[in-house]
Design a protein around this motif. Structure first.
Motif, PDB file in Angstrom:
ATOM      1  N   ALA A 127       0.871  -1.171   0.000  1.00 23.06           N
ATOM      2  CA  ALA A 127       0.000   0.000   0.000  1.00 23.06           C
ATOM      3  C   ALA A 127       0.908   1.221   0.000  1.00 23.06           C
ATOM      4  CB  ALA A 127      -0.895   0.003   1.231  1.00 23.06           C
ATOM      5  N   VAL A 128       0.650   2.148  -0.916  1.00 29.02           N
ATOM      6  CA  VAL A 128       1.485   3.330  -1.062  1.00 29.02           C
ATOM      7  C   VAL A 128       0.606   4.563  -0.905  1.00 29.02           C
ATOM      8  CG1 VAL A 128       3.129   4.554  -2.528  1.00 29.02           C
ATOM      9  CG2 VAL A 128       2.949   2.049  -2.682  1.00 29.02           C
ATOM     10  N   LEU A 129       0.893   5.371   0.084  1.00 30.25           N
ATOM     11  CA  LEU A 129       0.163   6.615   0.327  1.00 30.25           C
ATOM     12  C   LEU A 129       0.922   7.751  -0.349  1.00 30.25           C
ATOM     13  CD1 LEU A 129      -2.180   8.068   1.885  1.00 30.25           C
ATOM     14  CD2 LEU A 129      -0.523   8.389   3.754  1.00 30.25           C
ATOM     15  N   VAL A 130       0.236   8.473  -1.254  1.00 30.65           N
ATOM     16  CA  VAL A 130       0.892   9.559  -1.983  1.00 30.65           C
ATOM     17  C   VAL A 130       0.157  10.873  -1.747  1.00 30.65           C
ATOM     18  CG1 VAL A 130       1.841   8.042  -3.752  1.00 30.65           C
ATOM     19  CG2 VAL A 130      -0.400   9.114  -4.124  1.00 30.65           C
ATOM     20  N   GLU A 131       0.840  11.963  -2.063  1.00 30.67           N
ATOM     21  CA  GLU A 131       0.320  13.304  -1.809  1.00 30.67           C
ATOM     22  C   GLU A 131      -0.983  13.557  -2.568  1.00 30.67           C
ATOM     23  OE1 GLU A 131       0.175  17.172  -0.210  1.00 30.67           O
ATOM     24  OE2 GLU A 131       1.349  15.402   0.352  1.00 30.67           O
ATOM     25  N   GLY A 132      -1.083  13.065  -3.793  1.00 31.73           N
ATOM     26  CA  GLY A 132      -2.308  13.276  -4.557  1.00 31.73           C
ATOM     27  C   GLY A 132      -2.561  14.745  -4.806  1.00 31.73           C
ATOM     28  N   PHE A 133      -3.737  15.212  -4.404  1.00 27.45           N
ATOM     29  CA  PHE A 133      -4.105  16.611  -4.603  1.00 27.45           C
ATOM     30  C   PHE A 133      -4.002  17.423  -3.315  1.00 27.45           C
ATOM     31  CE2 PHE A 133      -6.508  14.461  -8.075  1.00 27.45           C
ATOM     32  CZ  PHE A 133      -5.770  14.999  -9.118  1.00 27.45           C
ATOM     33  N   GLY A 134      -3.217  16.906  -2.358  1.00 27.41           N
ATOM     34  CA  GLY A 134      -2.948  17.692  -1.158  1.00 27.41           C
ATOM     35  C   GLY A 134      -3.323  16.998   0.129  1.00 27.41           C
ATOM     36  N   SER A 135      -2.479  17.168   1.133  1.00 31.51           N
ATOM     37  CA  SER A 135      -2.729  16.571   2.450  1.00 31.51           C
ATOM     38  C   SER A 135      -3.674  17.467   3.263  1.00 31.51           C
ATOM     39  CB  SER A 135      -1.404  16.406   3.204  1.00 31.51           C
ATOM     40  OG  SER A 135      -0.589  15.445   2.597  1.00 31.51           O
ATOM     41  N   PRO A 136      -4.494  16.840   4.133  1.00 25.00           N
ATOM     42  CA  PRO A 136      -4.536  15.391   4.390  1.00 25.00           C
ATOM     43  C   PRO A 136      -5.592  14.643   3.573  1.00 25.00           C
ATOM     44  CG  PRO A 136      -5.763  16.522   6.094  1.00 25.00           C
ATOM     45  CD  PRO A 136      -5.238  17.600   5.170  1.00 25.00           C
ATOM     46  N   ASP A 137      -6.622  15.351   3.088  1.00 29.34           N
ATOM     47  CA  ASP A 137      -7.774  14.626   2.540  1.00 29.34           C
ATOM     48  C   ASP A 137      -7.778  14.508   1.028  1.00 29.34           C
ATOM     49  OD1 ASP A 137      -8.656  14.290   5.141  1.00 29.34           O
ATOM     50  OD2 ASP A 137      -9.817  16.155   5.113  1.00 29.34           O
ATOM     51  N   GLY A 138      -6.767  15.114   0.377  1.00 35.54           N
ATOM     52  CA  GLY A 138      -6.615  14.927  -1.060  1.00 35.54           C
ATOM     53  C   GLY A 138      -5.595  13.860  -1.390  1.00 35.54           C
ATOM     54  N   ASN A 139      -5.102  13.165  -0.342  1.00 37.37           N
ATOM     55  CA  ASN A 139      -4.147  12.075  -0.554  1.00 37.37           C
ATOM     56  C   ASN A 139      -4.801  10.927  -1.320  1.00 37.37           C
ATOM     57  OD1 ASN A 139      -2.668  12.411   2.765  1.00 37.37           O
ATOM     58  ND2 ASN A 139      -2.228  13.527   0.906  1.00 37.37           N
ATOM     59  N   TYR A 140      -3.967  10.137  -1.987  1.00 35.03           N
ATOM     60  CA  TYR A 140      -4.439   8.960  -2.707  1.00 35.03           C
ATOM     61  C   TYR A 140      -3.718   7.734  -2.171  1.00 35.03           C
ATOM     62  CZ  TYR A 140      -7.313  11.064  -6.384  1.00 35.03           C
ATOM     63  OH  TYR A 140      -8.318  11.692  -7.074  1.00 35.03           O
ATOM     64  N   LEU A 141      -4.431   6.602  -2.193  1.00 34.92           N
ATOM     65  CA  LEU A 141      -3.835   5.311  -1.849  1.00 34.92           C
ATOM     66  C   LEU A 141      -3.633   4.504  -3.119  1.00 34.92           C
ATOM     67  CD1 LEU A 141      -5.658   4.000   1.357  1.00 34.92           C
ATOM     68  CD2 LEU A 141      -3.199   4.221   1.041  1.00 34.92           C
ATOM     69  N   LEU A 142      -2.448   3.918  -3.260  1.00 40.01           N
ATOM     70  CA  LEU A 142      -2.137   3.089  -4.408  1.00 40.01           C
ATOM     71  C   LEU A 142      -1.833   1.667  -3.960  1.00 40.01           C
ATOM     72  CD1 LEU A 142       0.310   5.524  -6.266  1.00 40.01           C
ATOM     73  CD2 LEU A 142      -2.179   5.390  -6.489  1.00 40.01           C
ATOM     74  N   ASP A 143      -2.089   0.729  -4.845  1.00 48.29           N
ATOM     75  CA  ASP A 143      -1.760  -0.681  -4.622  1.00 48.29           C
ATOM     76  C   ASP A 143      -0.679  -1.059  -5.621  1.00 48.29           C
ATOM     77  OD1 ASP A 143      -2.700  -3.542  -3.605  1.00 48.29           O
ATOM     78  OD2 ASP A 143      -2.514  -3.685  -5.773  1.00 48.29           O
ATOM     79  N   LEU A 144       0.413  -1.634  -5.128  1.00 43.52           N
ATOM     80  CA  LEU A 144       1.505  -2.085  -5.990  1.00 43.52           C
ATOM     81  C   LEU A 144       1.701  -3.577  -5.742  1.00 43.52           C
ATOM     82  CD1 LEU A 144       3.744  -1.087  -7.999  1.00 43.52           C
ATOM     83  CD2 LEU A 144       5.272  -1.064  -6.029  1.00 43.52           C
TER      84      LEU A 144
END
Length: 395
Positions: free
Chosen positions: A238-255
């Protein structure tokens, strides 16, 4: 090949993470349907080479089609769909292979569905009716909220109320306005420093080479992820990335690491020369689904390859227990799944050896293959039960 089920299962899973494999085997001991989901390789090891079903038109198949490998997701056009959602075993094969594996899953999973033998046969025919009717028309469509019915419509409607913040809160904790993955040792377990460094480097090199937005893919946290049944034991993060901004614009990725397709030893049809196993998975998924999911990509690390995808609030499965004793609700679900299977085969037709619509239309009008599928699925479901009992007794 040994007939010892324990040996066959352990041989197939050799090289996996021992702790995660123990979780997989524990899950497989819980009921026969979970055992069936976790042993796709046994199905194809046992599948007879002389069955007439092997002469069916070639299509791009999921390879591991069963009751729980359908679900909702948000496409790269940001609309939500219901479709087949697992392509780890995807390949070019006779169109009947996915169908017979699915029908077997209905019979094996009858206790999970809480239906009796005659009801399971009825549901099997609902799937086959829908599948053959769609093939006969030769037109591919998609399931969206506006076109869904029954349990699928209930699922897609429920997704409207799901918020990214709530989804992130299931997997992460906030500290000083920043999120980090919550290690609960159920869905998320701790990754080593070496693993985290490796994944950071892989994703960094990937987004540079593909010209993806570096700020979006800025990594906040990486941990191991526990998910699935058949793939449990494989390297997965599970990879947590910044996305569109912290904290609630973050995105979770599956690798997730991709292994060689377990159907490969039994395929008579020539397969494309894929650049990697993950390239195979992603390419077939993009062909089969009406609209592929957002943030789907391939990351290569030497002789290993990984599928990168977004974990979404909109991603879910239909609850198989939600039919509340009303068999018509299960009928509609089987109808939808049969339609989706046929639409996906039609949509991906004519690519690198797969049959065109005319061939599938002609096949749909033949009469013998349905009875062959029902006969084999009924017979093989008994073998699955025997294998499950042996696995539980000896493992």
């Amino acid at each position: 090949m040994t007939n010892n089920i324990i040996d066959r299962i352990h041989c197939f899973n050799e090289g996996g993470n021992p702790k995660l494999l123990e979780l997989k085997y524990k899950a497989m001991r819980s009921d026969v349907f979970t055992f069936y989901r976790g042993t796709c390789h046994l199905f194809y090891e046992d599948f007879p080479k002389d069955l007439l079903l092997n002469a069916a038109p070639p299509v791009w198949i999921c390879g591991d089609l069963h009751l729980e490998n359908f679900g909702s997701y948000k496409g790269d056009n940001r609309l939500v769909y219901f479709d087949i959602n697992d392509f780890d075993e995807a390949c070019l094969a006779p169109c009947t292979w996915d169908v017979v594996r699915f029908i077997t899953s209905i019979i094996v999973g009858s206790h999970t569905l809480r239906v009796n033998e005659s009801e399971a046969l009825h549901l099997s025919n609902c799937f086959l009716d829908a599948y053959s009717n769609v093939l006969a028309k030769g037109i591919a469509r998609s399931v969206e909220k506006e076109t869904a019915s029954g349990l699928v419509k209930d699922l897609l409607r429920s997704l409207k109320s799901r918020l990214r913040q709530d989804f992130l809160d299931k997997y992460t904790k906030k500290k000083k306005g920043k999120r980090h993955l919550f290690i609960d040792n159920k869905r998320i377990i701790e990754a080593t420093e070496a693993e985290q460094q490796k994944i950071r480097k892989l994703i960094s090199n990937w987004h540079k080479s593909t010209q993806k937005d570096a700020s979006f893919y800025q990594i906040l946290d990486i941990q191991q992820r526990i998910a699935g049944t058949g793939s449990l034991g494989l390297e997965r993060y599970a990879v947590l990335v910044e996305g569109f901004g912290s904290p609630d614009g973050n995105y979770l990725l599956d690798l997730k690491l991709t292994k060689t397709c377990s159907l490969q030893p039994y395929l008579a049809l020539p397969q494309p020369d894929w650049s990697s196993e993950s390239a195979r998975v992603v390419a077939i998924q993009q062909r089969v689904q009406g609209t592929p999911p957002a943030l789907l990509g391939v990351i290569v690390d030497g002789n290993k390859s990984y599928v990168l995808r977004e974990l979404q609030p909109e991603e879910d499965r239909v609850s198989l227990q939600a039919w509340d004793g009303k068999l018509e609700r299960l009928n509609k679900l089987m109808q939808t799944m049969g339609e989706v299977t046929a639409w996906d085969q039609l949509r991906s037709g004519g690519r690198q050896g797969s049959a065109i619509a005319d061939d599938l239309i002609k096949f749909a009008h033949l009469s013998d293959w349905r009875n062959q599928i029902l006969k084999y699925a009924t017979s093989y479901s008994k073998q699955v039960e025997l294998d499950y009992q042996e696995f539980c007794q000896k493992s």
